[in-house]
Design a protein around this motif. Structure first.
Motif, mmCIF file in Angstrom:
data_model
loop_
_atom_site.group_PDB
_atom_site.id
_atom_site.type_symbol
_atom_site.label_atom_id
_atom_site.label_comp_id
_atom_site.label_asym_id
_atom_site.label_seq_id
_atom_site.Cartn_x
_atom_site.Cartn_y
_atom_site.Cartn_z
ATOM 1 N N UNK A 199 17.705 46.051 45.194
ATOM 2 C CA UNK A 199 17.705 45.510 44.060
ATOM 3 C C UNK A 199 18.892 45.462 43.186
ATOM 4 N N UNK A 200 19.502 44.240 43.049
ATOM 5 C CA UNK A 200 20.886 43.941 42.665
ATOM 6 C C UNK A 200 20.937 43.309 41.330
ATOM 7 N N UNK A 201 21.757 43.817 40.424
ATOM 8 C CA UNK A 201 22.245 43.283 39.235
ATOM 9 C C UNK A 201 21.405 43.549 37.920
ATOM 10 N N UNK A 202 20.547 44.410 38.044
ATOM 11 C CA UNK A 202 19.769 44.770 36.772
ATOM 12 C C UNK A 202 20.430 44.909 35.456
ATOM 13 N N UNK A 203 21.563 45.529 35.441
ATOM 14 C CA UNK A 203 22.184 45.693 34.148
ATOM 15 C C UNK A 203 23.551 45.036 34.314
ATOM 16 N N UNK A 204 23.920 43.806 34.763
ATOM 17 C CA UNK A 204 25.153 43.178 35.026
ATOM 18 C C UNK A 204 25.344 42.037 34.068
ATOM 19 N N UNK A 205 24.677 41.833 33.079
ATOM 20 C CA UNK A 205 24.609 40.820 32.270
ATOM 21 C C UNK A 205 26.287 40.451 31.498
ATOM 22 N N UNK A 206 26.644 41.626 31.182
ATOM 23 C CA UNK A 206 27.931 41.637 30.840
ATOM 24 C C UNK A 206 29.182 41.171 31.689
ATOM 25 N N UNK A 207 28.941 41.293 32.958
ATOM 26 C CA UNK A 207 29.868 41.009 33.943
ATOM 27 C C UNK A 207 29.632 39.524 34.431
ATOM 28 N N UNK A 208 28.437 39.186 34.505
ATOM 29 C CA UNK A 208 28.074 37.864 34.651
ATOM 30 C C UNK A 208 28.281 36.922 33.609
ATOM 31 N N UNK A 209 28.193 37.257 32.396
ATOM 32 C CA UNK A 209 28.675 36.228 31.380
ATOM 33 C C UNK A 209 29.364 37.003 30.344
ATOM 34 N N UNK A 210 30.930 37.490 30.767
ATOM 35 C CA UNK A 210 31.764 38.091 30.044
ATOM 36 C C UNK A 210 31.698 37.583 28.617
ATOM 37 N N UNK A 211 31.873 36.426 28.412
ATOM 38 C CA UNK A 211 31.996 35.512 27.025
ATOM 39 C C UNK A 211 30.815 34.626 26.970
ATOM 40 N N UNK A 212 30.317 34.142 25.771
ATOM 41 C CA UNK A 212 29.094 33.350 25.650
ATOM 42 C C UNK A 212 29.672 31.845 26.467
ATOM 43 N N UNK A 213 28.673 31.568 27.259
ATOM 44 C CA UNK A 213 28.771 30.427 28.129
ATOM 45 C C UNK A 213 29.790 30.484 29.236
ATOM 46 N N UNK A 214 30.383 31.615 29.425
ATOM 47 C CA UNK A 214 31.385 31.449 30.727
ATOM 48 C C UNK A 214 30.829 32.623 31.595
ATOM 49 N N UNK A 215 30.528 31.901 32.830
ATOM 50 C CA UNK A 215 29.902 32.827 33.885
ATOM 51 C C UNK A 215 30.687 33.224 35.260
ATOM 52 N N UNK A 216 30.636 34.459 35.415
ATOM 53 C CA UNK A 216 31.302 34.735 36.425
ATOM 54 C C UNK A 216 30.626 35.226 37.731
ATOM 55 N N UNK A 217 30.345 34.842 38.619
ATOM 56 C CA UNK A 217 29.357 35.067 39.992
ATOM 57 C C UNK A 217 30.138 35.316 41.188
#
Length: 692
Positions: A41-59
């Motif tokens: 199970x991957x990414x459960x608590x990774x929102x802050x890394x996936x979207x470090x700023x509103x609307x900017x996504x890093x995947x």
């Protein structure tokens, strides 16, 4: 995209590579292969890394992780990462932070610090889900989506103005108008009648006892509000990632009672559950089994996913003992015996920072040269060896009714006694069935009871007319139905059913209770078995917590009576024949040996014996069956071992047992025997026999 495997038993758990340097990924994959890990199970608590700023996504980092896991043939349960919003969310949307009953607005800094009714959270979370689904819907590693995490664990109730408005809308949808609400809430009491919808508020801290039906509806609403978030994410995933199943991890167990999982289960493509042993419990192995049996019931008898449990210690109890060697394997196989085809843990690599740094992992802080990691690799071997069990179903002839609304109303304020707690009575009867060697399935109060020979309904305080009729129909069709005190007392509006307790069950049970007679702390009442009683073991038995001024109506047999206490001379245990079955009533909290005596008589009347007769106490036996065969799970919780008369091959050890050479179960050991020539018999197996 790949399908979630159903032809084997899976091993794995939460994988949080973002906690580690990127080069750790290669070592993780190598060690996973060494241990036999097959899902993550991957990414459960990774929102802050996936979207470090509103609307900017890093995947890009997630791309690398998923690609590498796919290369290693590890299937992925990809989380939507919406369990906890990043710090910027609290800065931009302070009104979305939860508010306590006392009006305190909580701050970010842990997890789940968001209001389930917040439109801002809904919008931001769905934006993230859309990005993830657009990018990974076709990824060959992704075999399941994981929405949120342990819904309601920390933010079940928010009393903010947004929640209040949502609550009012929910109430109007339920009752139609204020007249319906006033009738349901009994607002003529204490001058609470509402004439303006805007005057209705959540049950915030007030001067005295709050309105009981308002509290009940608030509990219902809170469960539904979180469910609405899950459904919104699930529906978007279904739209953008068709064919990939969606789940979220339940928490069926002693520590969480906030969500009505009977309403949640139909909204899952696959039912999954988290379970952790409680160090304070006197019989944790029985509580674990009860959690698994209820989860299987939520899954309709189908195989389910154990999303999380622990290899050893957890981090959130006052004292967190480690698991002795062998216990992790027994715990895991107890879940598998009861229908789990996936065995997951929190987490893969034990954290070195954060609130859960002392929570055990599959790969412990001390590394691979440890007893714990060797146990993990042994579990991987055992699950591979037992892979043929996957897809089969657990046999069960005994049902236990689990009702969250009865729990909420039983444990509310202003009841006859605060010494009575719903789960105490539920656990008492489940544990008796566990000791008797009978496999149990959790069912809802309005569920299908047609396949069960015994139906236990401890303290079913709140019941609908349909639920009461279902229990009566089960008895009429041949089941032995057991109800205990404080049952049938109120309707779904939490209004007392007049005419004498137990209200909805008076006719079925053939009893009428004039008054409750709760016992004081430490007070006991003695029972006397009546002449010709079906349960002679009740003579001189004791009861605590509760008694009743009870009358047995014509046609009802008095099994035992109260000798002393406030109900002296009145019946304590009764039995009434109805149709092809019978309905039993127990009017006190019996001590365990007395519960065993009553349940023994009930099982005997139903023709239900232990899965394997004659096993020593502490040896658990559960059977799974499919159209092609059956498998007997044997788990020694006693530490004494056993000799088991079974014919077949133990998939764990490879040993072959015959009529002349029974299986020898080592102390603390486990076995999964592919049986030869078994036939469980009975009226049915509660829909869990694999015939569906």
């Amino acid at each position: 995209m790949r399908e979630w495997p159903t032809d084997r038993l899976l091993l794995g758990g939460d994988y949080n590579p973002e906690q580690w340097p990127e080069e750790t990924l290669e070592d993780d994959v190598a060690r996973m292969q060494e241990a036999g890990v097959t899902f993550a199970t991957v990414g459960v608590f990774s929102w802050a890394l996936l979207e470090p700023e509103p609307g900017r996504y890093e995947t890009a980092w997630l791309d690398r992780v998923l690609d590498r896991l796919h290369e290693a043939d590890v299937v992925v349960d990809l989380a939507t990462a919406t369990a906890s919003a990043p710090p910027w969310f609290a800065r931009l949307h302070p009104d979305a932070l939860p508010v306590t009953r006392d009006g305190l607005r909580l701050s970010h800094g842990s997890r789940q610090t968001w209001c389930p009714s917040s439109p801002d959270f809904r919008r931001r979370s769905l934006d993230l889900v859309r990005v993830l689904a657009d990018r990974y819907a076709g990824h060959p590693a992704v075999a399941m989506w994981h929405v949120g995490n342990e819904f309601g664990c920390h933010n079940l109730m928010c009393f903010c103005d947004t929640s209040a408005e949502h609550f009012r809308s929910w109430l109007l949808a339920r009752y139609g108008d204020l007249d319906g609400l006033n009738a349901a809430w009994g607002t003529t009491f204490w001058s609470q009648r509402y004439t303006e919808v805007g005057d209705v508020v959540p049950p915030r801290t007030t001067t005295a006892i709050p309105n009981p039906t308002a509290e009940l509806d608030w509990r219902r609403f809170c469960s539904d509000a979180s469910l609405a978030q899950h459904v919104a994410e699930r529906d978007l995933l279904h739209e953008l990632s068709p064919g990939v199943p969606v789940t979220t991890n339940f928490m069926v167990g002693f520590s969480f009672e906030g969500l009505d999982y009977w309403r949640w289960a139909p909204e899952q493509d696959v039912v999954s559950n988290d379970h952790y042993r409680g160090a304070h419990l006197p019989h944790p192995e029985a509580e674990l089994a009860m959690s698994a049996d209820i989860t299987r019931g939520l899954s309709g008898g189908a195989p389910w996913v154990l999303m999380e449990h622990s290899t050893s210690a957890v981090n959130w109890q006052p004292v967190n003992p480690l698991k002795p060697q062998g216990q992790m394997l027994r715990d895991s196989l107890s879940h598998v015996a009861r229908g789990a085809d996936t065995v997951g843990f929190f987490q893969w690599r034990a954290s070195v920072a954060g609130a859960e740094k002392y929570h055990s992992g599959l790969l412990p802080h001390a590394g691979t040269d440890t007893r714990r990691f060797r146990e993990v690799t042994e579990l991987g071997r055992v699950l591979r060896a037992c892979g043929e069990v996957a897809g089969s179903r657990t046999e069960s002839r005994v049902a236990v009714v689990v009702d969250y609304e009865s729990l909420w109303t039983t444990d509310a304020a202003s009841t006859p006694t605060q010494l009575h707690r719903y789960t105490d009575e539920l656990r008492a009867w489940y544990e008796a069935a566990f000791r008797a060697g009978a496999t149990v399935t959790g069912v809802s109060a309005e569920g299908d009871l047609s396949g069960y020979d015994v139906v236990l309904a401890p303290s079913l305080h709140l019941v609908s007319d349909a639920g009461a009729a279902g229990l009566a129909a089960a008895a009429g069709a041949g089941a032995q139905v057991v109800l205990t005190y404080f049952s049938g007392t109120v309707d779904p509006d939490d209004h007392v059913r007049p005419g004498g307790y137990p209200g909805a069950f008076r006719d079925l049970l053939g009893v009428r209770v004039e008054e409750f007679a709760p016992l004081l702390p430490g007070q006991r009442t003695t029972l006397r078995a009546e002449d010709g009683s079906a349960v002679p073991g009740l003579d001189r038995a004791t009861g605590t917590v509760w008694s009743e001024w009870l009358q047995a109506l014509d046609g009802t047999d008095v099994v035992a009576s109260f000798v002393d206490g406030p109900a002296a001379g009145d019946p304590a245990v009764t039995r009434r024949t109805t149709g092809a079955g019978a309905a039993w009533y127990v009017a006190t909290r019996l001590e365990p040996d007395a519960v065993d005596a009553v349940l023994g008589a009930v099982l005997g009347a139903a023709g239900v014996g232990p899965v394997v007769p004659g096993l020593p106490a502490g040896v658990d036996a559960v059977r799974r069956r499919s159209s092609t065969g059956s498998w007997l799970f044997l788990l020694d919780h006693s530490g004494a071992g056993a000799t088991v008369p079974v014919v077949g091959t133990d998939l764990v050890s490879g040993a072959v047992a015959t009529t002349g050479q029974p299986l020898v179960l080592a102390p603390g050991g486990v076995a999964v025997v592919r049986e030869t020539g078994t036939d469980s018999g009975g009226r049915g197996s509660g829909g869990d026999d694999g015939s569906a």
